[in-house]
Design an enzyme around this catalytic site. Structure first.
Site, PDB file in Angstrom:
ATOM      1  N   ASP A 121       0.849  -1.194   0.000  1.00 56.37           N
ATOM      2  CA  ASP A 121       0.000   0.000   0.000  1.00 56.37           C
ATOM      3  C   ASP A 121       0.884   1.242   0.000  1.00 56.37           C
ATOM      4  O   ASP A 121       1.931   1.277   0.640  1.00 56.37           O
ATOM      5  CB  ASP A 121      -0.946   0.005   1.213  1.00 56.37           C
ATOM      6  CG  ASP A 121      -0.225   0.236   2.528  1.00 56.37           C
ATOM      7  OD1 ASP A 121       0.776  -0.474   2.803  1.00 56.37           O
ATOM      8  OD2 ASP A 121      -0.640   1.126   3.284  1.00 56.37           O
ATOM      9  N   SER A 122       0.481   2.248  -0.756  1.00 54.17           N
ATOM     10  CA  SER A 122       1.149   3.545  -0.795  1.00 54.17           C
ATOM     11  C   SER A 122       2.607   3.366  -1.238  1.00 54.17           C
ATOM     12  O   SER A 122       2.868   2.851  -2.320  1.00 54.17           O
ATOM     13  CB  SER A 122       1.028   4.228   0.573  1.00 54.17           C
ATOM     14  OG  SER A 122       1.375   5.583   0.503  1.00 54.17           O
ATOM     15  N   ALA A 123       3.580   3.766  -0.396  1.00 51.95           N
ATOM     16  CA  ALA A 123       4.979   3.553  -0.766  1.00 51.95           C
ATOM     17  C   ALA A 123       5.277   2.070  -0.927  1.00 51.95           C
ATOM     18  O   ALA A 123       6.143   1.691  -1.724  1.00 51.95           O
ATOM     19  CB  ALA A 123       5.899   4.169   0.275  1.00 51.95           C
ATOM     20  N   HIS A 165      -6.906   8.115   1.252  1.00 50.09           N
ATOM     21  CA  HIS A 165      -5.639   7.387   1.369  1.00 50.09           C
ATOM     22  C   HIS A 165      -5.490   6.831   2.779  1.00 50.09           C
ATOM     23  O   HIS A 165      -5.717   7.515   3.767  1.00 50.09           O
ATOM     24  CB  HIS A 165      -4.473   8.321   1.053  1.00 50.09           C
ATOM     25  CG  HIS A 165      -3.171   7.625   0.903  1.00 50.09           C
ATOM     26  ND1 HIS A 165      -2.707   7.167  -0.308  1.00 50.09           N
ATOM     27  CD2 HIS A 165      -2.213   7.289   1.814  1.00 50.09           C
ATOM     28  CE1 HIS A 165      -1.531   6.591  -0.144  1.00 50.09           C
ATOM     29  NE2 HIS A 165      -1.206   6.647   1.138  1.00 50.09           N
ATOM     30  N   VAL A 176      -2.149  -1.077  -3.714  1.00 52.23           N
ATOM     31  CA  VAL A 176      -3.199  -0.333  -3.016  1.00 52.23           C
ATOM     32  C   VAL A 176      -2.763   1.123  -2.900  1.00 52.23           C
ATOM     33  O   VAL A 176      -1.744   1.429  -2.273  1.00 52.23           O
ATOM     34  CB  VAL A 176      -3.454  -0.940  -1.628  1.00 52.23           C
ATOM     35  CG1 VAL A 176      -4.523  -0.140  -0.882  1.00 52.23           C
ATOM     36  CG2 VAL A 176      -3.890  -2.397  -1.756  1.00 52.23           C
TER      37      VAL A 176
END
Length: 316
Positions: free
Chosen positions: A162-164, A288, A190
């Site tokens: 997810d994200s980074a 987010h 994600v």
């Protein structure tokens, strides 16, 4: 979506999370201080989601021992060879770790019936690009080689984040292709970070007010790349890679109220155009960081269900 169109309970949740999160890029410039603020924030009183087994251990990494946490899903037979998912946590390459994403991994493991290997990769700015990506790649290679030893099926190894962590998962697929390693069976991204240029409509539409801000993202990129790094390198910005052919099938979750929305959707489209089986969803009313908050954010429940279904099918 105008801010006043959000359900009041979702707006309250965003405001509460924003109030306790370190305001990186404005009030907080130092990553170590940001981590201290996060560590001091109130923790959920809810007990951990039960799983069959959790093991903390280390594996060989490019710079020494690399900590991982391995989850076996609830209800699984000890003798069954389950699919394996190498999971890479978010936090802008600079924050978070195994504990921050423990609940996410437990929920995903149970919902997918897969062994999850959560990776405690080195954080920026102490370790800049490509350190985290190399750690992620090393963990993927280890999972392929040692799947059977952790109750996994070496023929079904996915990558997720997810994200980074979504950025790192995408980078692992590029690295595997370029280095002649077998692709993951599937990639789940994600709300991934994919493009250092930060020039999309969603960066303007969702620059602030929905937890993750454009200012946060600027700070995160500064920590990861540093003054002398190359943010346009494909392993740093997979969305700028000139060629996406030959990569693992993918599903991308894009939150409508997220600066990263457009780059996630664009990446899925580019994958499909390159001949990769790829799909994505843009979830209205989702922000987010909300993937594990389905009880409070209805759109996040839908996104989690779609993501787990895609991962189950991809690993079938």
């Amino acid at each position: 979506m105008p801010q006043d169109a959000l359900a009041p309970e979702v707006r309250q949740l965003i405001d509460m999370m924003t109030a306790t999160f370190p305001q990186v890029g404005t009030q907080v410039a130092d990553a170590a201080e940001a981590r201290r603020i996060l560590a001091a924030a109130p923790k959920s009183p809810a007990p951990p989601i039960p799983v069959a087994d959790v093991q903390d251990r280390t594996i060989p990494g490019p710079a020494g021992e690399l900590p991982v946490r391995i989850y076996r899903p609830a209800g699984s037979e000890a003798s069954a060879a389950l699919p394996v998912v190498v999971f890479l946590h978010g936090g802008g390459w600079a924050l978070c770790g195994l504990d921050s994403h423990d609940g996410t991994c437990r929920a995903f493991a149970n919902a997918t019936g897969a062994v999850f290997v959560s990776v405690d990769y080195r954080l920026a700015p102490e370790t800049r690009f490509p350190g985290a990506a190399e750690d992620a790649y090393a963990a993927y290679l280890w999972a392929r080689e040692h799947a059977a030893a952790i109750g996994g099926d070496p023929a079904r190894i996915a990558i997720a984040g997810d994200s980074a962590g979504g950025n790192l998962a995408a980078a692992v697929c590029l690295m595997a292709r370029d280095r002649g390693t077998a692709q993951p069976t599937f990639q789940l991204l994600v709300y991934p970070v994919l493009d250092h240029r930060r020039g999309t409509d969603s960066y303007r539409d969702n620059a602030e007010g929905y937890f993750l801000t454009a200012t946060h993202m600027s700070w995160y990129w500064e920590q990861y790349i540093g003054p002398d790094g190359d943010p346009a390198h494909p392993y740093a910005s997979p969305g700028t890679a000139p060629d996406l052919a030959g990569l693992a099938p993918a599903f991308v979750v894009a939150a409508a109220l997220d600066p990263l929305r457009d780059e996630g959707a664009a990446y899925a489209v580019r994958l499909a155009e390159a001949g990769v089986p790829a799909a994505y969803g843009v979830y209205d009313g989702m922000f987010h960081g909300a993937i594990g908050m389905g009880a409070l954010v209805p759109a996040a429940a839908t996104a989690f269900a779609d993501a787990t279904e895609a991962l189950r099918k991809g690993l079938a």
